[in-house]
Scaffold this motif. Structure first.
Motif, PDB file in Angstrom:
ATOM      1  N   THR A   4       0.849  -1.183   0.000  1.00  0.00           N
ATOM      2  CA  THR A   4       0.000   0.000   0.000  1.00  0.00           C
ATOM      3  C   THR A   4       0.886   1.234   0.000  1.00  0.00           C
ATOM      4  O   THR A   4       1.877   1.305   0.733  1.00  0.00           O
ATOM      5  CB  THR A   4      -0.902   0.015   1.246  1.00  0.00           C
ATOM      6  OG1 THR A   4      -1.706  -1.161   1.250  1.00  0.00           O
ATOM      7  CG2 THR A   4      -1.811   1.236   1.244  1.00  0.00           C
ATOM      8  N   HIS A   8      -2.166   5.137  -3.342  1.00  0.00           N
ATOM      9  CA  HIS A   8      -3.420   4.419  -3.137  1.00  0.00           C
ATOM     10  C   HIS A   8      -4.377   5.237  -2.275  1.00  0.00           C
ATOM     11  O   HIS A   8      -5.569   5.333  -2.563  1.00  0.00           O
ATOM     12  CB  HIS A   8      -3.158   3.062  -2.462  1.00  0.00           C
ATOM     13  CG  HIS A   8      -2.454   2.077  -3.339  1.00  0.00           C
ATOM     14  ND1 HIS A   8      -1.249   1.509  -2.993  1.00  0.00           N
ATOM     15  CD2 HIS A   8      -2.772   1.572  -4.550  1.00  0.00           C
ATOM     16  CE1 HIS A   8      -0.862   0.681  -3.955  1.00  0.00           C
ATOM     17  NE2 HIS A   8      -1.759   0.709  -4.909  1.00  0.00           N
ATOM     18  N   LEU A   9      -3.858   5.835  -1.208  1.00  0.00           N
ATOM     19  CA  LEU A   9      -4.717   6.609  -0.313  1.00  0.00           C
ATOM     20  C   LEU A   9      -5.306   7.818  -1.028  1.00  0.00           C
ATOM     21  O   LEU A   9      -6.483   8.160  -0.826  1.00  0.00           O
ATOM     22  CB  LEU A   9      -3.931   7.047   0.925  1.00  0.00           C
ATOM     23  CG  LEU A   9      -3.952   6.077   2.113  1.00  0.00           C
ATOM     24  CD1 LEU A   9      -3.434   4.693   1.740  1.00  0.00           C
ATOM     25  CD2 LEU A   9      -3.159   6.642   3.286  1.00  0.00           C
ATOM     26  N   TRP A  12      -8.078   6.563  -3.188  1.00  0.00           N
ATOM     27  CA  TRP A  12      -9.258   6.220  -2.395  1.00  0.00           C
ATOM     28  C   TRP A  12     -10.042   7.477  -2.036  1.00  0.00           C
ATOM     29  O   TRP A  12     -11.271   7.473  -2.066  1.00  0.00           O
ATOM     30  CB  TRP A  12      -8.845   5.458  -1.141  1.00  0.00           C
ATOM     31  CG  TRP A  12      -8.220   4.126  -1.417  1.00  0.00           C
ATOM     32  CD1 TRP A  12      -8.225   3.450  -2.616  1.00  0.00           C
ATOM     33  CD2 TRP A  12      -7.483   3.304  -0.508  1.00  0.00           C
ATOM     34  NE1 TRP A  12      -7.533   2.264  -2.502  1.00  0.00           N
ATOM     35  CE2 TRP A  12      -7.062   2.143  -1.218  1.00  0.00           C
ATOM     36  CE3 TRP A  12      -7.119   3.436   0.833  1.00  0.00           C
ATOM     37  CZ2 TRP A  12      -6.321   1.134  -0.627  1.00  0.00           C
ATOM     38  CZ3 TRP A  12      -6.374   2.432   1.430  1.00  0.00           C
ATOM     39  CH2 TRP A  12      -5.983   1.292   0.713  1.00  0.00           C
ATOM     40  N   ARG A  17     -13.700   6.340  -1.293  1.00  0.00           N
ATOM     41  CA  ARG A  17     -13.569   5.054  -0.597  1.00  0.00           C
ATOM     42  C   ARG A  17     -12.933   5.270   0.770  1.00  0.00           C
ATOM     43  O   ARG A  17     -11.781   5.679   0.871  1.00  0.00           O
ATOM     44  CB  ARG A  17     -12.708   4.101  -1.424  1.00  0.00           C
ATOM     45  CG  ARG A  17     -12.359   2.807  -0.720  1.00  0.00           C
ATOM     46  CD  ARG A  17     -11.421   1.963  -1.569  1.00  0.00           C
ATOM     47  NE  ARG A  17     -10.859   0.849  -0.798  1.00  0.00           N
ATOM     48  CZ  ARG A  17      -9.936   0.006  -1.258  1.00  0.00           C
ATOM     49  NH1 ARG A  17      -9.477   0.142  -2.497  1.00  0.00           N
ATOM     50  NH2 ARG A  17      -9.479  -0.964  -0.492  1.00  0.00           N
ATOM     51  N   LYS A  18     -13.677   5.031   1.826  1.00  0.00           N
ATOM     52  CA  LYS A  18     -13.163   5.209   3.181  1.00  0.00           C
ATOM     53  C   LYS A  18     -12.282   4.018   3.563  1.00  0.00           C
ATOM     54  O   LYS A  18     -12.525   2.895   3.118  1.00  0.00           O
ATOM     55  CB  LYS A  18     -14.313   5.368   4.175  1.00  0.00           C
ATOM     56  CG  LYS A  18     -15.134   6.645   3.956  1.00  0.00           C
ATOM     57  CD  LYS A  18     -16.234   6.772   4.972  1.00  0.00           C
ATOM     58  CE  LYS A  18     -17.058   8.037   4.765  1.00  0.00           C
ATOM     59  NZ  LYS A  18     -16.258   9.268   5.020  1.00  0.00           N
ATOM     60  N   PHE A  19     -11.274   4.288   4.401  1.00  0.00           N
ATOM     61  CA  PHE A  19     -10.343   3.224   4.786  1.00  0.00           C
ATOM     62  C   PHE A  19     -10.095   3.249   6.291  1.00  0.00           C
ATOM     63  O   PHE A  19     -10.147   4.290   6.944  1.00  0.00           O
ATOM     64  CB  PHE A  19      -9.034   3.327   4.006  1.00  0.00           C
ATOM     65  CG  PHE A  19      -8.311   4.639   4.169  1.00  0.00           C
ATOM     66  CD1 PHE A  19      -7.335   4.798   5.152  1.00  0.00           C
ATOM     67  CD2 PHE A  19      -8.581   5.714   3.325  1.00  0.00           C
ATOM     68  CE1 PHE A  19      -6.659   5.999   5.289  1.00  0.00           C
ATOM     69  CE2 PHE A  19      -7.912   6.919   3.472  1.00  0.00           C
ATOM     70  CZ  PHE A  19      -6.947   7.067   4.449  1.00  0.00           C
ATOM     71  N   THR A  21      -7.649   2.306   9.636  1.00  0.00           N
ATOM     72  CA  THR A  21      -6.278   2.126  10.086  1.00  0.00           C
ATOM     73  C   THR A  21      -6.280   1.853  11.590  1.00  0.00           C
ATOM     74  O   THR A  21      -7.249   2.142  12.288  1.00  0.00           O
ATOM     75  CB  THR A  21      -5.416   3.375   9.775  1.00  0.00           C
ATOM     76  OG1 THR A  21      -5.694   4.395  10.734  1.00  0.00           O
ATOM     77  CG2 THR A  21      -5.713   3.916   8.395  1.00  0.00           C
ATOM     78  N   GLY A 210     -10.485   8.585   6.192  1.00  0.00           N
ATOM     79  CA  GLY A 210     -10.122   7.353   6.888  1.00  0.00           C
ATOM     80  C   GLY A 210     -10.371   7.500   8.370  1.00  0.00           C
ATOM     81  O   GLY A 210     -10.682   8.590   8.865  1.00  0.00           O
ATOM     82  N   ILE A 248     -13.323  -2.709  10.034  1.00  0.00           N
ATOM     83  CA  ILE A 248     -13.126  -2.312   8.640  1.00  0.00           C
ATOM     84  C   ILE A 248     -14.468  -2.121   7.947  1.00  0.00           C
ATOM     85  O   ILE A 248     -14.688  -1.126   7.225  1.00  0.00           O
ATOM     86  CB  ILE A 248     -12.279  -3.361   7.888  1.00  0.00           C
ATOM     87  CG1 ILE A 248     -10.855  -3.399   8.440  1.00  0.00           C
ATOM     88  CG2 ILE A 248     -12.270  -3.073   6.392  1.00  0.00           C
ATOM     89  CD1 ILE A 248     -10.016  -4.533   7.901  1.00  0.00           C
ATOM     90  N   GLU A 252     -15.763   1.394   6.260  1.00  0.00           N
ATOM     91  CA  GLU A 252     -16.009   1.471   4.817  1.00  0.00           C
ATOM     92  C   GLU A 252     -17.458   1.817   4.508  1.00  0.00           C
ATOM     93  O   GLU A 252     -17.734   2.501   3.509  1.00  0.00           O
ATOM     94  CB  GLU A 252     -15.609   0.157   4.152  1.00  0.00           C
ATOM     95  CG  GLU A 252     -14.092  -0.088   4.172  1.00  0.00           C
ATOM     96  CD  GLU A 252     -13.696  -1.383   3.493  1.00  0.00           C
ATOM     97  OE1 GLU A 252     -14.583  -2.228   3.231  1.00  0.00           O
ATOM     98  OE2 GLU A 252     -12.486  -1.549   3.218  1.00  0.00           O
TER      99      GLU A 252
END
Length: 264
Positions: A4, A8-9, A12, A17-19, A21, A210, A248, A252
């Motif tokens: 990653t 990528h972040l 997103w 697109r929520k991520f 961590t 995120g 997760i 998301e």
């Protein structure tokens, strides 16, 4: 699985697109989190409280962070690994560069530091020297003695405007990410919408790109006072792996954090 990256972040964020961590401090949990789909891990100076048993993050040293960063990197070789620069480890740009180099050599992909526009020259110097930076605004735990405790930040309009100005200044200086801690949801939305870089929230509502939680909070391992912005994802789950997947999924879907875990 491919590593990653910051690219990528950013993608997103553009895609909406929520991520999710988490913090991690050792090989075993880092491997477990990565196996279950956590692509971004933070070696936070929170280890001063969760691992070392102190009452604040202030006793943590660069050597402590480097030790735990190396362990996490071995457990999650494909993850994007952030490492905190601890208290007084970035008082001058020169000192910051030396300490950041130590953390990057230990396995970090970027370093995180707390503070606003006063850090812009430091951020520029780090970025020019190939060290990506994550900023941290709102409740910055290293400033606990200035704040007089762990308090929500940016509640009035002047404070909110200053925080947004700091966020924009850090981005302009080269920061690649921003952590926003313990601020009202409306302010978190303003900051997230204003920045092109991804914003990771903790106690900032579900409007950021995120979310991050201290792993001990996420699995009910924290004793004493339980912060409003945390949740025990292990409740109702058979094991920690299932709890990570539940975390997760809620991030998301945008259902975590809910209103009762946020500040208005």
């Amino acid at each position: 699985m491919k590593p990653t990256t910051l690219s990528h972040l950013r993608q997103w964020k553009q895609q909406g697109r929520k991520f999710a961590t988490l913090t991690a401090y050792d090989f075993s949990f880092a491997r477990l989190f990565a196996d279950e789909g956590i692509a971004v891990l933070l070696i936070g100076d929170s280890l001063g409280m969760t691992v070392q048993g102190h009452d604040s993050t202030l006793p943590v040293t660069v050597e402590h962070i480097a030790y735990h960063t190396a362990a996490v990197r071995r457990g999650a070789p494909q993850a994007l690994v952030m490492a905190d620069l601890p208290f007084m480890a970035y008082a001058t740009p020169e000192q910051t560069c030396a300490n950041a180099a130590q953390l990057m050599r230990a396995g970090a992909n970027l370093v995180k530091l707390e503070g606003g526009a006063w850090l812009c020259e430091t951020v520029r110097q780090l970025t020019e020297r190939a060290v990506p930076v994550c900023g941290h605004l709102g409740l910055t735990p290293q400033s606990v003695n200035i704040f007089g405790g762990y308090k929500v930040q940016g509640r009035d309009s002047d404070a909110a405007d200053r925080l947004l100005a700091d966020a924009l200044a850090l981005e302009a200086a080269g920061a690649q990410l921003l952590v926003l801690e313990c601020v009202p949801v409306a302010l978190a939305r303003r900051v997230t919408d204003a920045l092109a870089i991804p914003v990771i929230g903790i106690g900032a509502g579900n409007v950021t790109d995120g979310q991050i939680l201290v792993m001990h909070d996420a699995f009910g391992l924290t004793g004493g006072h339980i912060p409003k912005f945390t949740k025990n994802f292990l409740t109702g789950q058979p094991d920690i792996r299932a709890a990570v997947r539940a975390y997760i999924a809620e991030v998301e879907a945008g259902t975590w954090p809910a209103a009762e875990h946020s500040f208005q």
